[in-house]
Design a protein around this motif. Sequence first.
Motif, PDB file in Angstrom:
ATOM      1  N   LEU A 129       0.843  -1.185   0.000  1.00 17.49           N
ATOM      2  CA  LEU A 129       0.000   0.000   0.000  1.00 17.49           C
ATOM      3  C   LEU A 129       0.882   1.240   0.000  1.00 17.49           C
ATOM      4  CD1 LEU A 129      -2.851   1.245   0.257  1.00 17.49           C
ATOM      5  CD2 LEU A 129      -2.551   1.089   2.744  1.00 17.49           C
ATOM      6  N   ALA A 130       0.659   2.127  -0.970  1.00 14.09           N
ATOM      7  CA  ALA A 130       1.413   3.376  -1.044  1.00 14.09           C
ATOM      8  C   ALA A 130       0.684   4.493  -0.303  1.00 14.09           C
ATOM      9  CB  ALA A 130       1.651   3.765  -2.499  1.00 14.09           C
ATOM     10  N   GLU A 131      -0.625   4.597  -0.536  1.00 17.66           N
ATOM     11  CA  GLU A 131      -1.429   5.622   0.137  1.00 17.66           C
ATOM     12  C   GLU A 131      -2.905   5.270   0.007  1.00 17.66           C
ATOM     13  OE1 GLU A 131      -2.020   9.218  -2.832  1.00 17.66           O
ATOM     14  OE2 GLU A 131       0.102   8.704  -2.675  1.00 17.66           O
ATOM     15  N   HIS A 132      -3.713   5.853   0.866  1.00 20.54           N
ATOM     16  CA  HIS A 132      -5.160   5.621   0.773  1.00 20.54           C
ATOM     17  C   HIS A 132      -5.923   6.747   1.444  1.00 20.54           C
ATOM     18  CE1 HIS A 132      -6.358   4.469   4.912  1.00 20.54           C
ATOM     19  NE2 HIS A 132      -5.083   4.172   5.027  1.00 20.54           N
ATOM     20  N   HIS A 133      -7.161   6.886   1.022  1.00 25.40           N
ATOM     21  CA  HIS A 133      -8.065   7.890   1.578  1.00 25.40           C
ATOM     22  C   HIS A 133      -9.462   7.282   1.623  1.00 25.40           C
ATOM     23  CE1 HIS A 133      -4.886  10.821   0.960  1.00 25.40           C
ATOM     24  NE2 HIS A 133      -4.763  10.332  -0.260  1.00 25.40           N
ATOM     25  N   ARG A 145      -9.542  -0.362   7.231  1.00 26.58           N
ATOM     26  CA  ARG A 145      -8.474  -1.373   7.251  1.00 26.58           C
ATOM     27  C   ARG A 145      -8.954  -2.694   6.668  1.00 26.58           C
ATOM     28  NH1 ARG A 145      -5.110  -0.574  12.876  1.00 26.58           N
ATOM     29  NH2 ARG A 145      -4.247   1.449  12.282  1.00 26.58           N
ATOM     30  N   GLN A 146     -10.177  -3.069   6.989  1.00 27.08           N
ATOM     31  CA  GLN A 146     -10.729  -4.324   6.462  1.00 27.08           C
ATOM     32  C   GLN A 146     -10.844  -4.261   4.940  1.00 27.08           C
ATOM     33  OE1 GLN A 146     -14.507  -5.478   8.096  1.00 27.08           O
ATOM     34  NE2 GLN A 146     -14.655  -7.288   6.812  1.00 27.08           N
ATOM     35  N   GLU A 147     -11.324  -3.138   4.408  1.00 27.43           N
ATOM     36  CA  GLU A 147     -11.423  -2.993   2.953  1.00 27.43           C
ATOM     37  C   GLU A 147     -10.044  -3.048   2.301  1.00 27.43           C
ATOM     38  OE1 GLU A 147     -15.225  -0.178   2.032  1.00 27.43           O
ATOM     39  OE2 GLU A 147     -13.609   0.733   3.206  1.00 27.43           O
ATOM     40  N   LEU A 148      -9.067  -2.409   2.919  1.00 28.39           N
ATOM     41  CA  LEU A 148      -7.709  -2.420   2.371  1.00 28.39           C
ATOM     42  C   LEU A 148      -7.124  -3.822   2.368  1.00 28.39           C
ATOM     43  CD1 LEU A 148      -6.371   0.836   4.014  1.00 28.39           C
ATOM     44  CD2 LEU A 148      -6.774   0.467   1.559  1.00 28.39           C
ATOM     45  N   ARG A 165      -5.607  -8.493  -0.799  1.00 26.74           N
ATOM     46  CA  ARG A 165      -5.705  -9.927  -1.075  1.00 26.74           C
ATOM     47  C   ARG A 165      -6.079 -10.177  -2.530  1.00 26.74           C
ATOM     48  NH1 ARG A 165      -9.913 -12.761  -1.620  1.00 26.74           N
ATOM     49  NH2 ARG A 165     -11.236 -11.341  -0.457  1.00 26.74           N
ATOM     50  N   ILE A 166      -7.036  -9.413  -3.029  1.00 26.54           N
ATOM     51  CA  ILE A 166      -7.458  -9.567  -4.425  1.00 26.54           C
ATOM     52  C   ILE A 166      -6.304  -9.232  -5.360  1.00 26.54           C
ATOM     53  CG2 ILE A 166      -8.972  -8.629  -6.216  1.00 26.54           C
ATOM     54  CD1 ILE A 166     -11.083  -8.251  -3.908  1.00 26.54           C
TER      55      ILE A 166
END
Length: 60
Positions: free
Chosen positions: A20-24, A28-31, A36-37
């Motif tokens: 993971l580089a970044e997220h908005h 945590r569960q979705e990430l 996994r996908i």
Amino acid sequence: MHVDRENKSAKFWLDPDVSLAEHHGYSRQELRTIERIIRDHRKRLCNEWDAFCRGDTGTS
């Protein structure tokens, strides 16, 4: 790789390993699910990206 949905966004590196580089906005569960996908399909995603960069659209 970018994963966007509604007002949520995440960027993952595929190489040398999925990370993971970044997220908005994603939980945590979705990430974890997205990661996994991506891991399950990493080889195909990398192959498709390489083909895109070569300009190989699969059409003649």
